[in-house]
Design a protein around this motif. Structure first.
Motif, PDB file in Angstrom:
ATOM      1  N   MET A   1     -30.756   7.714   8.026  1.00 37.64           N
ATOM      2  CA  MET A   1     -29.749   6.684   7.853  1.00 37.64           C
ATOM      3  C   MET A   1     -28.443   7.139   8.489  1.00 37.64           C
ATOM      4  N   PHE A   2     -27.710   6.163   9.042  1.00 39.64           N
ATOM      5  CA  PHE A   2     -26.438   6.446   9.698  1.00 39.64           C
ATOM      6  C   PHE A   2     -25.370   5.517   9.127  1.00 39.64           C
TER       7      PHE A   2
ATOM      8  N   GLY B   1     -22.761   4.294  11.383  1.00 46.44           N
ATOM      9  CA  GLY B   1     -22.189   3.524  12.472  1.00 46.44           C
ATOM     10  C   GLY B   1     -20.832   4.030  12.912  1.00 46.44           C
ATOM     11  N   LEU B   2     -20.418   5.215  12.424  1.00 46.97           N
ATOM     12  CA  LEU B   2     -19.181   5.844  12.872  1.00 46.97           C
ATOM     13  C   LEU B   2     -19.539   6.899  13.914  1.00 46.97           C
ATOM     14  N   ILE B   3     -19.253   6.603  15.166  1.00 43.34           N
ATOM     15  CA  ILE B   3     -19.656   7.476  16.266  1.00 43.34           C
ATOM     16  C   ILE B   3     -18.906   8.807  16.192  1.00 43.34           C
ATOM     17  N   GLU B   4     -19.642   9.910  16.320  1.00 38.22           N
ATOM     18  CA  GLU B   4     -19.036  11.231  16.242  1.00 38.22           C
ATOM     19  C   GLU B   4     -18.652  11.791  17.604  1.00 38.22           C
ATOM     20  N   GLU B   5     -19.350  11.311  18.637  1.00 39.67           N
ATOM     21  CA  GLU B   5     -19.136  11.927  19.953  1.00 39.67           C
ATOM     22  C   GLU B   5     -19.693  11.034  21.055  1.00 39.67           C
ATOM     23  N   ILE B   6     -19.013  11.049  22.189  1.00 40.32           N
ATOM     24  CA  ILE B   6     -19.560  10.416  23.384  1.00 40.32           C
ATOM     25  C   ILE B   6     -20.334  11.491  24.143  1.00 40.32           C
ATOM     26  N   GLY B   7     -21.650  11.336  24.206  1.00 40.55           N
ATOM     27  CA  GLY B   7     -22.488  12.301  24.903  1.00 40.55           C
ATOM     28  C   GLY B   7     -22.726  11.880  26.343  1.00 40.55           C
ATOM     29  N   SER B   8     -23.327  12.776  27.091  1.00 43.19           N
ATOM     30  CA  SER B   8     -23.624  12.510  28.503  1.00 43.19           C
ATOM     31  C   SER B   8     -25.109  12.718  28.755  1.00 43.19           C
ATOM     32  N   LEU B   9     -25.725  11.748  29.399  1.00 42.65           N
ATOM     33  CA  LEU B   9     -27.147  11.850  29.722  1.00 42.65           C
ATOM     34  C   LEU B   9     -27.310  12.747  30.952  1.00 42.65           C
ATOM     35  N   LYS B  10     -27.999  13.846  30.774  1.00 43.58           N
ATOM     36  CA  LYS B  10     -28.156  14.811  31.856  1.00 43.58           C
ATOM     37  C   LYS B  10     -29.397  14.558  32.701  1.00 43.58           C
TER      38      LYS B  10
ATOM     39  N   ALA C   1     -27.459  11.975  11.500  1.00 39.02           N
ATOM     40  CA  ALA C   1     -27.812  11.295  10.251  1.00 39.02           C
ATOM     41  C   ALA C   1     -26.817  11.691   9.181  1.00 39.02           C
ATOM     42  N   MET C   2     -26.460  10.733   8.313  1.00 46.01           N
ATOM     43  CA  MET C   2     -25.417  10.983   7.321  1.00 46.01           C
ATOM     44  C   MET C   2     -25.891  11.955   6.252  1.00 46.01           C
ATOM     45  N   GLN C   3     -24.946  12.719   5.708  1.00 41.49           N
ATOM     46  CA  GLN C   3     -25.236  13.607   4.599  1.00 41.49           C
ATOM     47  C   GLN C   3     -25.075  12.849   3.288  1.00 41.49           C
ATOM     48  N   ALA C   4     -25.870  13.217   2.300  1.00 38.40           N
ATOM     49  CA  ALA C   4     -25.853  12.495   1.025  1.00 38.40           C
ATOM     50  C   ALA C   4     -24.487  12.546   0.358  1.00 38.40           C
ATOM     51  N   GLY C   5     -23.745  13.626   0.562  1.00 41.95           N
ATOM     52  CA  GLY C   5     -22.447  13.761  -0.095  1.00 41.95           C
ATOM     53  C   GLY C   5     -21.278  13.371   0.784  1.00 41.95           C
ATOM     54  N   GLY C   6     -21.556  12.787   1.952  1.00 45.13           N
ATOM     55  CA  GLY C   6     -20.482  12.439   2.870  1.00 45.13           C
ATOM     56  C   GLY C   6     -19.856  11.093   2.561  1.00 45.13           C
ATOM     57  N   ARG C   7     -18.729  10.815   3.224  1.00 48.85           N
ATOM     58  CA  ARG C   7     -18.065   9.529   3.064  1.00 48.85           C
ATOM     59  C   ARG C   7     -18.864   8.452   3.809  1.00 48.85           C
ATOM     60  N   PHE C   8     -18.953   7.281   3.178  1.00 47.42           N
ATOM     61  CA  PHE C   8     -19.699   6.173   3.765  1.00 47.42           C
ATOM     62  C   PHE C   8     -18.691   5.203   4.368  1.00 47.42           C
ATOM     63  N   GLY C   9     -18.193   5.542   5.571  1.00 53.72           N
ATOM     64  CA  GLY C   9     -17.103   4.775   6.154  1.00 53.72           C
ATOM     65  C   GLY C   9     -17.512   3.519   6.891  1.00 53.72           C
ATOM     66  N   GLY C  10     -18.788   3.392   7.289  1.00 54.37           N
ATOM     67  CA  GLY C  10     -19.224   2.220   8.038  1.00 54.37           C
ATOM     68  C   GLY C  10     -20.056   1.309   7.157  1.00 54.37           C
ATOM     69  N   HIS C  11     -21.309   1.042   7.577  1.00 56.67           N
ATOM     70  CA  HIS C  11     -22.244   0.314   6.731  1.00 56.67           C
ATOM     71  C   HIS C  11     -23.617   0.927   6.925  1.00 56.67           C
ATOM     72  N   ILE C  12     -24.613   0.453   6.191  1.00 58.66           N
ATOM     73  CA  ILE C  12     -25.953   1.038   6.276  1.00 58.66           C
ATOM     74  C   ILE C  12     -26.549   0.740   7.645  1.00 58.66           C
ATOM     75  N   VAL C  13     -26.755   1.785   8.430  1.00 57.97           N
ATOM     76  CA  VAL C  13     -27.343   1.670   9.769  1.00 57.97           C
ATOM     77  C   VAL C  13     -28.618   2.498   9.800  1.00 57.97           C
ATOM     78  N   GLN C  14     -29.727   1.870  10.138  1.00 57.41           N
ATOM     79  CA  GLN C  14     -31.008   2.574  10.149  1.00 57.41           C
ATOM     80  C   GLN C  14     -31.315   3.232  11.484  1.00 57.41           C
ATOM     81  N   GLY C  15     -30.694   2.760  12.546  1.00 62.27           N
ATOM     82  CA  GLY C  15     -31.072   3.237  13.866  1.00 62.27           C
ATOM     83  C   GLY C  15     -32.321   2.548  14.375  1.00 62.27           C
ATOM     84  N   HIS C  16     -32.667   1.415  13.774  1.00 60.38           N
ATOM     85  CA  HIS C  16     -33.826   0.610  14.171  1.00 60.38           C
ATOM     86  C   HIS C  16     -33.298  -0.645  14.865  1.00 60.38           C
TER      87      HIS C  16
END
Length: 228
Positions: free
Chosen positions: A1-2, A4-13, A87-102
């Motif tokens: 579960m995620f 929806g708060l993006i942590e980083e802009i990655g680069s496709l190598k 993926a979100m940690q159980a004890g982390g802040r839930f700043g966005g909404h429920i995102v499954q990545g599906h």
């Protein structure tokens, strides 16, 4: 579960494609700080499994045919930027909404317009039937980003992006004509499924077929109990 708060802009190598199967090599040092093989990382809103850690900043993931057909990863090219979230940690802040990545489907950016300090994106869904899950002031995920729907029509909807979100995500690179991954609010999908489900119950004793089971949840029931 995620969230929806993006942590980083990655680069496709690197992209290795064989038919509808793909292996992506991605650079993202921040999301790899505590990652292990088998962990889930959202790539443009798609939940993918880390299959190899090539270094402290580069990892690989597999993309199966189902994901290839239903997301914008099929058109991705080396050098492109991607949104990454662990993926979100159980004890982390839930700043966005429920995102499954599906991802439910893809859409096309119809327009990108400035509105004071915000940028309004209008998205047309390739599968118009998904619009039943797009609700004004409701939640939607675009390329992994948790956003609020501003308004919704029959085949398109709009979201308003604050400067921080635009600056910290690959959404800054999207223009009219860009393809984008769309995940609808999971709560709406469950309610819709329960209202329309007509599956069969288990058979009597020997596991044989039985008459279709009917859901006790109706629109009238939800209205009577304050859901509408």
């Amino acid at each position: 579960m995620f969230t929806g708060l993006i942590e980083e802009i990655g680069s496709l190598k690197k992209v290795h494609r064989q038919g509808e199967a793909m292996v992506l090599t991605i650079e993202g040092p921040h999301v790899l700080k505590d990652a292990a093989i088998g962990d889930s990382i959202s790539v443009n809103g798609v939940c993918l499994t880390v299959t190899e850690l090539q270094s402290a900043s580069i990892f690989t993931v597999d993309v199966m045919p189902q994901t290839f057909r239903h997301t914008n990863l099929k058109n991705i090219r080396p050098g492109e930027k991607v949104n990454l979230e662990r993926a979100m940690q159980a004890g982390g802040r839930f700043g966005g909404h429920i995102v499954q990545g599906h991802v439910d489907g893809t859409g096309e950016v119809l327009s990108r317009e400035n509105n004071a300090n915000a940028v309004v994106f209008t998205i047309r869904l390739h599968d118009a039937s998904l619009m039943r899950y797009i609700i004004p002031q409701g939640s939607v995920t675009l390329d992994g980003i948790s956003l609020t729907v501003v308004n919704a029509g029959e085949t398109s909807f709009s979201v308003s992006i604050i400067p921080h979100t635009l600056r910290e995500t690959a959404l800054q690179l999207k223009q009219a004509g860009s393809e984008i991954n769309v995940e609808c609010d999971v709560l709406g999908k469950y309610v819709d499924h329960l209202l329309h489900f007509k599956g069969a119950g288990s058979g009597e004793g020997n596991g044989g077929p039985s008459a279709p089971a009917k859901s006790g949840i109706t629109a009238a029931f939800l209205a009577e109990n304050g859901f509408f």
